[in-house]
Design a protein around this motif. Structure first.
Motif, PDB file in Angstrom:
ATOM      1  N   THR A 368       0.852  -1.185   0.000  1.00  0.00           N
ATOM      2  CA  THR A 368       0.000   0.000   0.000  1.00  0.00           C
ATOM      3  C   THR A 368       0.885   1.231   0.000  1.00  0.00           C
ATOM      4  OG1 THR A 368      -1.714  -1.152   1.249  1.00  0.00           O
ATOM      5  CG2 THR A 368      -1.816   1.247   1.215  1.00  0.00           C
ATOM      6  N   ASN A 369       0.630   2.158  -0.906  1.00  0.00           N
ATOM      7  CA  ASN A 369       1.435   3.371  -1.019  1.00  0.00           C
ATOM      8  C   ASN A 369       0.531   4.592  -1.079  1.00  0.00           C
ATOM      9  OD1 ASN A 369       4.374   2.346  -1.618  1.00  0.00           O
ATOM     10  ND2 ASN A 369       3.026   1.117  -2.910  1.00  0.00           N
ATOM     11  N   LEU A 370       0.938   5.625  -0.367  1.00  0.00           N
ATOM     12  CA  LEU A 370       0.227   6.899  -0.396  1.00  0.00           C
ATOM     13  C   LEU A 370       1.247   8.016  -0.527  1.00  0.00           C
ATOM     14  CD1 LEU A 370      -2.360   8.606  -0.086  1.00  0.00           C
ATOM     15  CD2 LEU A 370      -1.952   8.589   2.388  1.00  0.00           C
ATOM     16  N   THR A 371       1.103   8.819  -1.551  1.00  0.00           N
ATOM     17  CA  THR A 371       1.997   9.955  -1.779  1.00  0.00           C
ATOM     18  C   THR A 371       1.152  11.220  -1.946  1.00  0.00           C
ATOM     19  OG1 THR A 371       3.618   8.551  -2.889  1.00  0.00           O
ATOM     20  CG2 THR A 371       3.789  10.911  -3.262  1.00  0.00           C
ATOM     21  N   MET A 372       1.527  12.263  -1.225  1.00  0.00           N
ATOM     22  CA  MET A 372       0.820  13.537  -1.354  1.00  0.00           C
ATOM     23  C   MET A 372       1.828  14.664  -1.465  1.00  0.00           C
ATOM     24  SD  MET A 372      -2.126  15.352   1.002  1.00  0.00           S
ATOM     25  CE  MET A 372      -1.015  15.698   2.368  1.00  0.00           C
ATOM     26  N   ASN A 373       1.720  15.411  -2.531  1.00  0.00           N
ATOM     27  CA  ASN A 373       2.528  16.607  -2.745  1.00  0.00           C
ATOM     28  C   ASN A 373       1.565  17.786  -2.756  1.00  0.00           C
ATOM     29  OD1 ASN A 373       4.261  18.593  -3.523  1.00  0.00           O
ATOM     30  ND2 ASN A 373       5.009  17.564  -5.347  1.00  0.00           N
ATOM     31  N   TRP A 374       1.592  18.580  -1.680  1.00  0.00           N
ATOM     32  CA  TRP A 374       0.621  19.659  -1.508  1.00  0.00           C
ATOM     33  C   TRP A 374       1.350  20.975  -1.323  1.00  0.00           C
ATOM     34  CZ3 TRP A 374      -1.793  21.655   3.446  1.00  0.00           C
ATOM     35  CH2 TRP A 374      -2.840  22.533   3.163  1.00  0.00           C
ATOM     36  N   ASN A 375       1.052  21.929  -2.192  1.00  0.00           N
ATOM     37  CA  ASN A 375       1.664  23.254  -2.148  1.00  0.00           C
ATOM     38  C   ASN A 375       0.543  24.291  -2.034  1.00  0.00           C
ATOM     39  OD1 ASN A 375       4.068  21.819  -2.763  1.00  0.00           O
ATOM     40  ND2 ASN A 375       3.544  21.956  -4.935  1.00  0.00           N
ATOM     41  N   PRO A 376       0.079  24.597  -0.832  1.00  0.00           N
ATOM     42  CA  PRO A 376      -1.083  25.483  -0.683  1.00  0.00           C
ATOM     43  C   PRO A 376      -0.813  26.906  -1.126  1.00  0.00           C
ATOM     44  CG  PRO A 376      -0.110  24.982   1.457  1.00  0.00           C
ATOM     45  CD  PRO A 376       0.580  24.109   0.464  1.00  0.00           C
ATOM     46  N   THR A 377       0.441  27.369  -1.005  1.00  0.00           N
ATOM     47  CA  THR A 377       0.781  28.730  -1.434  1.00  0.00           C
ATOM     48  C   THR A 377       2.076  28.681  -2.213  1.00  0.00           C
ATOM     49  OG1 THR A 377       2.055  29.256   0.561  1.00  0.00           O
ATOM     50  CG2 THR A 377      -0.315  29.676   0.632  1.00  0.00           C
ATOM     51  N   ALA A 378       2.475  29.821  -2.735  1.00  0.00           N
ATOM     52  CA  ALA A 378       3.684  29.876  -3.549  1.00  0.00           C
ATOM     53  C   ALA A 378       4.948  29.680  -2.743  1.00  0.00           C
ATOM     54  CB  ALA A 378       3.739  31.219  -4.288  1.00  0.00           C
ATOM     55  N   ASN A 379       4.893  29.869  -1.420  1.00  0.00           N
ATOM     56  CA  ASN A 379       6.113  29.745  -0.620  1.00  0.00           C
ATOM     57  C   ASN A 379       6.046  28.615   0.413  1.00  0.00           C
ATOM     58  OD1 ASN A 379       4.242  30.886   1.041  1.00  0.00           O
ATOM     59  ND2 ASN A 379       5.373  32.783   1.405  1.00  0.00           N
ATOM     60  N   LEU A 380       5.067  27.717   0.300  1.00  0.00           N
ATOM     61  CA  LEU A 380       4.976  26.565   1.204  1.00  0.00           C
ATOM     62  C   LEU A 380       4.836  25.298   0.384  1.00  0.00           C
ATOM     63  CD1 LEU A 380       4.794  25.376   4.030  1.00  0.00           C
ATOM     64  CD2 LEU A 380       2.317  25.780   3.978  1.00  0.00           C
ATOM     65  N   TRP A 381       5.772  24.373   0.590  1.00  0.00           N
ATOM     66  CA  TRP A 381       5.796  23.111  -0.160  1.00  0.00           C
ATOM     67  C   TRP A 381       5.856  21.954   0.827  1.00  0.00           C
ATOM     68  CZ3 TRP A 381       9.587  19.317  -0.237  1.00  0.00           C
ATOM     69  CH2 TRP A 381       9.468  18.344  -1.241  1.00  0.00           C
ATOM     70  N   THR A 382       4.962  20.978   0.672  1.00  0.00           N
ATOM     71  CA  THR A 382       4.940  19.817   1.561  1.00  0.00           C
ATOM     72  C   THR A 382       4.887  18.545   0.735  1.00  0.00           C
ATOM     73  OG1 THR A 382       2.529  19.709   1.736  1.00  0.00           O
ATOM     74  CG2 THR A 382       3.688  21.142   3.300  1.00  0.00           C
ATOM     75  N   ASN A 383       5.465  17.491   1.269  1.00  0.00           N
ATOM     76  CA  ASN A 383       5.414  16.189   0.633  1.00  0.00           C
ATOM     77  C   ASN A 383       5.319  15.122   1.707  1.00  0.00           C
ATOM     78  OD1 ASN A 383       7.085  13.608  -0.382  1.00  0.00           O
ATOM     79  ND2 ASN A 383       6.044  14.548  -2.115  1.00  0.00           N
ATOM     80  N   PHE A 384       4.348  14.230   1.567  1.00  0.00           N
ATOM     81  CA  PHE A 384       4.160  13.133   2.507  1.00  0.00           C
ATOM     82  C   PHE A 384       4.178  11.818   1.738  1.00  0.00           C
ATOM     83  CE2 PHE A 384       1.288  10.071   4.564  1.00  0.00           C
ATOM     84  CZ  PHE A 384       1.950   9.912   5.776  1.00  0.00           C
ATOM     85  N   PHE A 385       4.890  10.838   2.274  1.00  0.00           N
ATOM     86  CA  PHE A 385       4.996   9.543   1.626  1.00  0.00           C
ATOM     87  C   PHE A 385       4.833   8.449   2.671  1.00  0.00           C
ATOM     88  CE2 PHE A 385       7.580   5.830   0.501  1.00  0.00           C
ATOM     89  CZ  PHE A 385       6.985   5.471  -0.694  1.00  0.00           C
ATOM     90  N   PHE A 386       3.984   7.453   2.350  1.00  0.00           N
ATOM     91  CA  PHE A 386       3.776   6.320   3.257  1.00  0.00           C
ATOM     92  C   PHE A 386       3.667   5.048   2.437  1.00  0.00           C
ATOM     93  CE2 PHE A 386       0.781   3.296   5.135  1.00  0.00           C
ATOM     94  CZ  PHE A 386       1.431   3.010   6.328  1.00  0.00           C
ATOM     95  N   THR A 387       4.320   4.003   2.887  1.00  0.00           N
ATOM     96  CA  THR A 387       4.213   2.694   2.237  1.00  0.00           C
ATOM     97  C   THR A 387       4.186   1.613   3.307  1.00  0.00           C
ATOM     98  OG1 THR A 387       5.247   1.156   0.681  1.00  0.00           O
ATOM     99  CG2 THR A 387       6.714   2.518   1.978  1.00  0.00           C
ATOM    100  N   HIS A 388       3.395   0.612   3.047  1.00  0.00           N
ATOM    101  CA  HIS A 388       3.276  -0.517   3.974  1.00  0.00           C
ATOM    102  C   HIS A 388       3.193  -1.795   3.149  1.00  0.00           C
ATOM    103  CE1 HIS A 388       1.188  -3.492   6.545  1.00  0.00           C
ATOM    104  NE2 HIS A 388       1.875  -2.918   7.509  1.00  0.00           N
ATOM    105  N   GLY A 389       3.976  -2.799   3.515  1.00  0.00           N
ATOM    106  CA  GLY A 389       4.006  -4.027   2.748  1.00  0.00           C
ATOM    107  C   GLY A 389       4.039  -5.266   3.620  1.00  0.00           C
ATOM    108  N   ASN A 390       3.394  -6.347   3.143  1.00  0.00           N
ATOM    109  CA  ASN A 390       3.414  -7.659   3.780  1.00  0.00           C
ATOM    110  C   ASN A 390       3.850  -8.692   2.749  1.00  0.00           C
ATOM    111  OD1 ASN A 390       2.377  -6.716   6.240  1.00  0.00           O
ATOM    112  ND2 ASN A 390       0.281  -6.860   5.473  1.00  0.00           N
ATOM    113  N   THR A 391       4.763  -9.548   3.136  1.00  0.00           N
ATOM    114  CA  THR A 391       5.179 -10.651   2.269  1.00  0.00           C
ATOM    115  C   THR A 391       5.094 -11.950   3.070  1.00  0.00           C
ATOM    116  OG1 THR A 391       6.666  -9.249   0.978  1.00  0.00           O
ATOM    117  CG2 THR A 391       7.019 -11.621   0.856  1.00  0.00           C
ATOM    118  N   ARG A 392       4.247 -12.867   2.603  1.00  0.00           N
ATOM    119  CA  ARG A 392       4.088 -14.156   3.262  1.00  0.00           C
ATOM    120  C   ARG A 392       4.688 -15.246   2.382  1.00  0.00           C
ATOM    121  NH1 ARG A 392       0.995 -18.403   2.609  1.00  0.00           N
ATOM    122  NH2 ARG A 392      -0.184 -17.339   0.966  1.00  0.00           N
TER     123      ARG A 392
END
Length: 588
Positions: A368-392
């Motif tokens: 499972t992967n979730l990536t968010m690149n959010w730039n609400p204004t011209a001088n604020l930049w955010t990036n969030f990344f999450f991954t979760h994996g299971n191998t059986r």
């Protein structure tokens, strides 16, 4: 430790010459190394060019008393009488030497190679041919006299591509000879032109190849592949991609017949893309692959089946027109960002027909992967990344049951950058990584690892001549193992670094595209700080602290020359007291 790197690109005052030189070196109490290379090129006329190139690498290990040196040189002439023909020839040589200065092991390898290359390119035909011929002289000994061995070397490769309206036909040839070892490969490949198929465009092709290896063993590989591809749209918002292929390879080993085998692989891939609303895309993928190996030695026979499912949703953020300001430089609009969610499942079955091979198993992997690149204004930049994996992994036979396990992993990171452009710049990042392995039959082997990283940098008055700054870094690594029936922390290491700096900056107006903009041409930044390393040791903690002080600088005397450098003094019982670096880059 001391580090020095230098790179420069210069043009001579006489003729159209180009010279490139690079050198880097490092020295510690236990080893020293030097890496250097150069390139010289002179244009004698519009059609004739000469090139000289060389590199050298030297490594000295004072503990083992071992010296390693590798040197390469090349000189050649390139002739381009017209736009569709290029001819070049030259001579290359190399020398590799390893020795122990106390009279122990010694090894030397010298080679001299001549080469001839041609390249022809027209609308109908493209061809490339290269021929190398020479010899290799090598010797090794342990304390005694060198015993020399001479091997002849030959290498040639050819590529011919014929393009007609219906298809493209390629012929590929490669042949390598080094003493008693040789390899030859020949391939014929055909690719059709795009054709109207199923409301879209289809394409097909395939190839046949024959490889021969001689030396330690003698074998021949005959293989082929056919493939088809189709891309079409069911509606303006729904698109479909289809890919199918079939491979078969036959290996005949004349030295050891038990290594002879036949391998085949079948694959089908389907991709469906759907745009339910503007700025939102949905993608579904399905892939199935089956392969088998039929070997004379039945122990290595194998059958694999794989099924892969992927679902993906991507949404692009939008911004009101008054917020769609220009980027930091240039006429490009500021990107508001996007969010992307991906879920995948991979199922694989591996079967060994031979009863003595007990490694039959099933493998299921979910991510499972979730990536968010959010730039609400011209001088604020955010990036969030999450991954979760299971191998059986589940082994069928009782003999391998101890290897059945469940592995979990997770990784999360957050980056935030705030640029006020006048008063303050802030950059922060945080990441967490965790892995856990659970064994079904023997839980005492369970283990886990965790890593935490945090970084923060703050710069005050980023557009002024004097810019105070502070940076902080924290890294923690942990290892967990089973103790008395539960996971317990067995190892932990913290590394903390903090630096204070005061930069002096000068800028000037330079031409950028069709306008002028201010560019930084001088930065001098003295700094001071400390580094702490903390590790637990039974009832007490081992703490090592280092004090740092130094200077970083950047100079751009012209727009095409950049000089980076600096040095650091360290007061510590475990680190080298002085470090330095220098880099000079230029492009014309």
């Amino acid at each position: 430790m001391s580090t020095l790197s230098f790179a420069a690109l210069l043009f001579s005052f006489f003729g159209a010459d180009t010279t490139f030189f690079y050198a880097s070196g490092r020295s510690t109490g236990s080893y020293s190394l030097l890496n250097a290379s150069y390139h010289f090129e002179r244009l004698l006329s519009d059609e004739l060019k000469i090139k000289v190139w060389g590199s050298e690498y030297t490594n000295w290990d004072s503990l083992s008393k071992q010296l390693y040196r590798d040197r390469d040189n090349l000189a050649g002439i390139e002739f381009e009488p017209n736009q569709w023909l290029i001819l070049s020839t030259g001579l290359s040589g190399s020398r590799a030497k390893t020795e122990q200065t106390d009279g122990g092991w010694k090894s030397i390898t010298n080679s001299t190679i001549g080469f001839l290359k041609s390249e022809v390119e027209t609308d109908l035909l493209y061809s490339y041919y290269r021929l190398e011929y020479g010899n290799q002289k090598s010797a090794s000994s342990y304390g005694g006299p060198l015993q020399w061995n001479i091997n002849g070397q030959m290498y040639d490769e050819a590529f011919i591509s014929v393009k007609v309206e219906a298809c493209t036909l390629d012929f590929i040839h490669e042949n390598t000879v080094n003493g008693g070892l040789s390899y030859r490969g020949d391939t014929i490949e055909i690719t059709s032109a795009r054709l109207k198929l199923l409301k879209g465009w289809g394409q097909g092709g395939g190839y046949v190849y024959l490889d021969r290896n001689r030396g330690y063993s003698e074998e021949q590989i005959l293989g082929s592949q056919i493939w088809v591809r189709d891309t079409f749209r069911i509606s303006p918002r729904i698109g479909v991609n289809l890919d199918a292929s079939y491979d078969i390879d036959s290996t005949t080993n004349y030295t050891n017949d038990s290594l002879s085998k036949i391998e085949d692989e079948k694959e089908l891939a389907v991709r469906l893309s759907y745009q339910p609303i503007d700025k939102t895309n949905l993608v579904l993928k399905f892939n199935t692959k089956g392969s088998s190996r039929d070997q004379v030695d039945r122990y290595f026979n194998e059958e694999r089946r794989r099924y892969w499912f992927v679902g993906q949703v991507r949404h692009y953020f939008s911004r009101r027109p008054k917020q769609a300001v220009a980027n930091y430089e240039g006429p490009y609009p500021y990107d508001p960002g996007y969010i992307l969610f991906t879920q995948s499942l991979l199922l694989e079955t591996i079967e060994k027909p031979d009863e003595s091979n007990t490694s039959d198993r099933d493998v299921a992997t979910e991510n499972t992967n979730l990536t968010m690149n959010w730039n609400p204004t011209a001088n604020l930049w955010t990036n969030f990344f999450f991954t979760h994996g299971n191998t059986r992994t589940h082994y069928f036979h009782p003999e391998e049951a101890d290897e059945s396990n469940l592995s979990k992993s997770a990784n999360a990171s957050l980056y935030i950058c705030f640029d006020d452009s006048k008063y303050i710049d802030i950059y922060t990042s945080t990441s967490l990584q965790f892995t856990f392995t659970h064994y079904y039959t023997d839980s005492t082997e369970n283990k886990a690892d965790r890593t935490i990283d945090e970084n923060a940098t703050v710069t005050l008055f980023p557009v002024s001549q004097v810019q105070p700054g502070i940076s902080f870094t924290w890294n923690r690594s942990e290892n967990w193992k089973m103790v008395s029936g539960s996971l317990a922390l067995t190892n932990k290491l913290d590394l903390i670094t903090q630096r204070f700096s005061l930069a002096y900056v000068l800028v000037r107006k330079e031409e950028w595209w069709s306008s002028y903009t201010e560019k930084e041409w001088l930065r001098i930044a003295p700094f001071a700080g400390f580094r702490i390393q903390k590790a637990p040791q039974e009832e007490t903690d081992i703490v090592e602290k280092s004090n740092l002080a130094g200077l970083d600088f950047k100079i751009r005397p012209w727009s095409y020359v950049s000089i980076l450098g600096g040095f650091t003094f360290t007061r510590s019982d475990n680190e080298d007291p002085f470090q330095a670096y220098l880099t000079v880059n230029s492009s014309f």
